[in-house]
Design an enzyme around this catalytic site. Structure first.
Site, short mmCIF file in Angstrom:
data_model
loop_
_atom_site.label_atom_id
_atom_site.label_comp_id
_atom_site.label_asym_id
_atom_site.label_seq_id
_atom_site.Cartn_x
_atom_site.Cartn_y
_atom_site.Cartn_z
N HIS A 57 11.71 -9.68 14.09
CA HIS A 57 10.39 -9.58 13.63
C HIS A 57 10.08 -9.56 12.18
CE1 HIS A 57 12.49 -5.72 13.05
NE2 HIS A 57 11.64 -5.49 11.85
N HIS A 72 7.11 -10.53 7.43
CA HIS A 72 7.11 -9.35 8.60
C HIS A 72 5.94 -10.05 9.54
CE1 HIS A 72 7.35 -5.81 10.60
NE2 HIS A 72 8.53 -5.46 9.40
#
Length: 149
Positions: A57, A72
């Site tokens: 992620h 992110h």
């Protein structure tokens, strides 16, 4: 000076609009955020450098000047335990700007109840060391997001 480019196609929305106080409050660092297009895509490196942190992620690339950029992919996506993310490089790899790093689908993230918004953050930077920060408008992967001096 380092130029940081968009790792994704979508719309620049600025960090203040990220639905997470850690990012919206710039506690991790200054930068901006991208609301990505809702289709399968590859997140690409925003700078030339070395991958120093690699998670499904999120990833961090550090350039030759020691500037680290965090990408992110979505908010609270760590809770997905890597499901729906395919790593295309490894920690320690040298990457070039625009090189694919992670394959994912923002629509799947949204369907799982998470925000697909992607902060792009200059780690250990001050707000006044960034210039030309994009906080609105459509962006393509590779478009300039900000300069870091």
């Amino acid at each position: 000076m380092s130029t940081v480019t968009s790792p994704l196609a979508g719309r620049a929305i600025g960090l203040a609009n990220v639905p997470d106080p850690v990012f919206s409050g710039a506690m991790v660092g200054p930068g901006t955020a991208i609301d990505p297009v809702r289709e399968p895509s590859e997140a690409v490196s925003p700078i030339d450098g070395v991958v120093v942190s690699m998670h499904p992620h999120a990833f961090v690339v550090v350039d030759g000047e020691g500037h680290g950029v965090l990408t992110h992919l979505g908010i609270d996506t760590v809770q997905l335990n890597g499901e729906g993310f395919e790593l295309l490089v490894n920690k320690g790899d040298t990457v070039t700007r625009g090189q694919a790093v992670v394959r994912w689908n923002p629509a799947d993230v949204e369907a799982a109840g998470k925000s697909p918004i992607c902060p792009v953050v200059a780690l250990e930077a001050t707000a006044d060391s960034l210039s030309g920060v994009r906080e609105d408008g459509d962006v393509k992967a590779g478009d300039q997001l900000f300069d870091w001096s």
